[in-house]
Write a protein that holds these residues in place. Sequence first.
Motif, mmCIF file in Angstrom:
data_model
loop_
_atom_site.group_PDB
_atom_site.id
_atom_site.type_symbol
_atom_site.label_atom_id
_atom_site.label_comp_id
_atom_site.label_asym_id
_atom_site.label_seq_id
_atom_site.Cartn_x
_atom_site.Cartn_y
_atom_site.Cartn_z
ATOM 1 N N VAL A 23 -9.853 -0.653 -7.132
ATOM 2 C CA VAL A 23 -9.188 -0.582 -5.837
ATOM 3 C C VAL A 23 -7.843 0.117 -6.016
ATOM 4 O O VAL A 23 -6.983 -0.369 -6.751
ATOM 5 N N GLY B 111 -12.989 3.318 -3.353
ATOM 6 C CA GLY B 111 -13.039 1.966 -3.891
ATOM 7 C C GLY B 111 -12.468 0.894 -2.989
ATOM 8 O O GLY B 111 -12.067 -0.174 -3.462
ATOM 9 N N TYR B 112 -12.422 1.134 -1.690
ATOM 10 C CA TYR B 112 -11.876 0.141 -0.768
ATOM 11 C C TYR B 112 -12.904 -0.960 -0.493
ATOM 12 O O TYR B 112 -14.019 -0.670 -0.054
ATOM 13 N N PRO B 113 -12.547 -2.234 -0.695
ATOM 14 C CA PRO B 113 -13.525 -3.311 -0.475
ATOM 15 C C PRO B 113 -13.963 -3.448 0.971
ATOM 16 O O PRO B 113 -15.083 -3.907 1.230
ATOM 17 N N TYR C 107 -5.059 1.354 -0.897
ATOM 18 C CA TYR C 107 -5.780 0.361 -0.095
ATOM 19 C C TYR C 107 -4.786 -0.417 0.766
ATOM 20 O O TYR C 107 -3.798 -0.959 0.260
ATOM 21 N N SER D 32 0.847 -1.195 0.000
ATOM 22 C CA SER D 32 0.000 0.000 0.000
ATOM 23 C C SER D 32 0.881 1.242 0.000
ATOM 24 O O SER D 32 1.892 1.291 0.709
#
Length: 221
Positions: free
Chosen positions: A92, A131-133, A96, A74
């Motif tokens: 993502v 867009g972080y899961p 992240y 990251s």
Amino acid sequence: MTKKALCIMSGGMDSTLVAYIMRSRGYEIVALHFNYGQRTADKELESFRSICNDLEVREKYEIDLDFFKTIGASALTDHSIDVPTGGIEAGVPITYVPFRNGIFLSIATAIAEKEGCSAIAIGVVEEDSSGYPDCRESFIEAFTKAANLGTKDSTKVTIEMPLVRLQKSQIVQEALALGAPLHLTWSCYQSEERACGVCDSCRLRLRGFERAGAVDPIEYV
């Protein structure tokens, strides 16, 4: 008996608003902050402490997690990876941090059980996030089930995510309405003195203020 909420607070705008929302709902706030080797760790910790003072928090936790730097992968924790500044992209992003919120929530569950908190509050935002899961509503709901299965039968905890469906402009408006100290918050991914204005987090924040018709009180380069 006073009801308590454990609030995961980064020092950023979203989690700060969550803490003020929970206070407005009548909860006593137990504050939790993580130093995980992020680039702006010192500034975020300073912001967290200032916000806790404003909230008059009586109980707060500052947890050090150095293994994220070992994992890397990251741009927030690996200084060999540049923080993107070219604009918000789909998918993502490289900022992240692998399963960060899952790890944060696991530790938060342990502290909430110890403190007798009936709620854990986290500032995840699904629609207008980067867009972080691990910011998805479905993930938080699934984790809530796991947290209650893995704790004492007497422990009943909900995980509150009051911002999950909001746009950043709505977050700004709500924060202003509640009197949250946005001037104390920090969102920049790469600078600790003046916000860069070009990383994903700064862009989201600035766009939110612009669409809300408000002026961001922090200083930018």
